[in-house]
Design an enzyme around this catalytic site. Structure first.
Site, short mmCIF file in Angstrom:
data_model
loop_
_atom_site.label_atom_id
_atom_site.label_comp_id
_atom_site.label_asym_id
_atom_site.label_seq_id
_atom_site.Cartn_x
_atom_site.Cartn_y
_atom_site.Cartn_z
CE LYS A 1 -2.89 0.25 4.04
NZ LYS A 1 -3.85 -0.86 4.18
CE LYS B 1 -2.15 4.33 5.07
NZ LYS B 1 -2.50 4.35 5.61
N1 C2G Z 1 -10.54 6.83 9.00
C1 C2G Z 1 -11.41 8.04 9.36
N2 C2G Z 1 -10.90 9.30 9.52
C2 C2G Z 1 -9.32 9.81 10.10
C3 C2G Z 1 -9.07 8.72 9.83
C4 C2G Z 1 -9.16 7.23 9.13
O1 C2G Z 1 -12.21 7.29 9.29
N3 C2G Z 1 -9.06 11.00 10.34
C5 C2G Z 1 -10.85 5.73 8.29
C6 C2G Z 1 -10.64 5.15 7.77
O2 C2G Z 1 -11.71 6.23 6.55
C7 C2G Z 1 -10.31 3.69 7.46
C8 C2G Z 1 -10.25 3.52 8.95
O3 C2G Z 1 -10.05 4.60 9.69
O4 C2G Z 1 -11.57 3.22 7.36
C9 C2G Z 1 -8.48 3.44 8.66
O5 C2G Z 1 -8.25 3.96 7.95
P1 C2G Z 1 -6.52 3.49 8.02
O6 C2G Z 1 -5.20 2.97 8.94
O7 C2G Z 1 -4.85 4.63 7.27
O8 C2G Z 1 -6.91 2.50 6.66
P2 C2G Z 1 -5.95 2.98 4.84
O9 C2G Z 1 -4.87 2.82 5.25
O10 C2G Z 1 -6.96 3.63 4.13
O11 C2G Z 1 -6.56 1.06 5.17
O12 C2G Z 1 -8.32 -2.98 1.58
C10 C2G Z 1 -8.41 -1.40 3.36
C11 C2G Z 1 -7.23 -0.99 3.39
O13 C2G Z 1 -7.02 -1.78 4.40
C12 C2G Z 1 -7.26 0.44 4.53
#
Ligand code: C2G
Length: 131
Positions: free
Chosen positions: A44, A46
């Protein structure tokens, strides 16, 4: 019994993560989180501060979370939905539209992201503070 699932890296846990986990749990009775492995994070693009095991330990301590499974790739969601008899798949609004095809297997729900907070913002604030 309504099973809910969501996926993410959940690094440096913050209120935005808690909000989506609470909103997801409020849709049903049992919340499963597909937690991105360190290897999948590489895919990803990350780099998380905490390892998978540390992020899993933190997530498993949250009252809204009932089970944590590893998220190893983009393709596992349909299998997970079937395996865990999922009623609703949940993601934050930064993913809106990306997983609509899962509506053949379950409900798909996007919640608004919590404004003003993200792991990236946290990392930057720490970096600026340390200077
Ligand atoms: N999130 C949120 N508000 C934020 C930050 C994050 O609602 N201020 C939500 C994201 O939209 C996501 C969840 O928290 O639904 C987890 O965020 P991340 O850890 O950044 O996940 P991500 O890298 O987007 O991975 O297959 C799907 C991916 O693994 C999603």
């Amino acid at each position: 019994m309504k099973n809910i699932i969501t996926y993410g890296t959940f690094d440096l846990l913050h209120p935005g993560h808690i909000n989506i986990l609470k909103n997801a749990k409020d849709l049903g009775d049992y919340l499963i989180v597909g937690l991105s492995t360190d290897e999948f994070n590489d895919l990803k693009g990350k780099k998380s501060f905490y390892t998978f095991d540390q992020r899993r330990q933190i997530l498993e301590s949250i009252k809204y979370v009932d089970k944590v499974i590893p998220e190893c790739d983009w393709e596992q969601k349909i299998e997970d939905i079937i395996t865990y008899n999922i009623d609703t798949f949940v993601m934050g609004s930064d993913w809106v539209g990306k997983f609509d095809d899962l509506d053949k297997w379950c409900n798909v729900k996007y919640f608004n992201r919590t404004p003003g907070i993200s792991t990236t913002i946290i990392k930057k604030k720490i970096k600026d503070t340390v200077k």
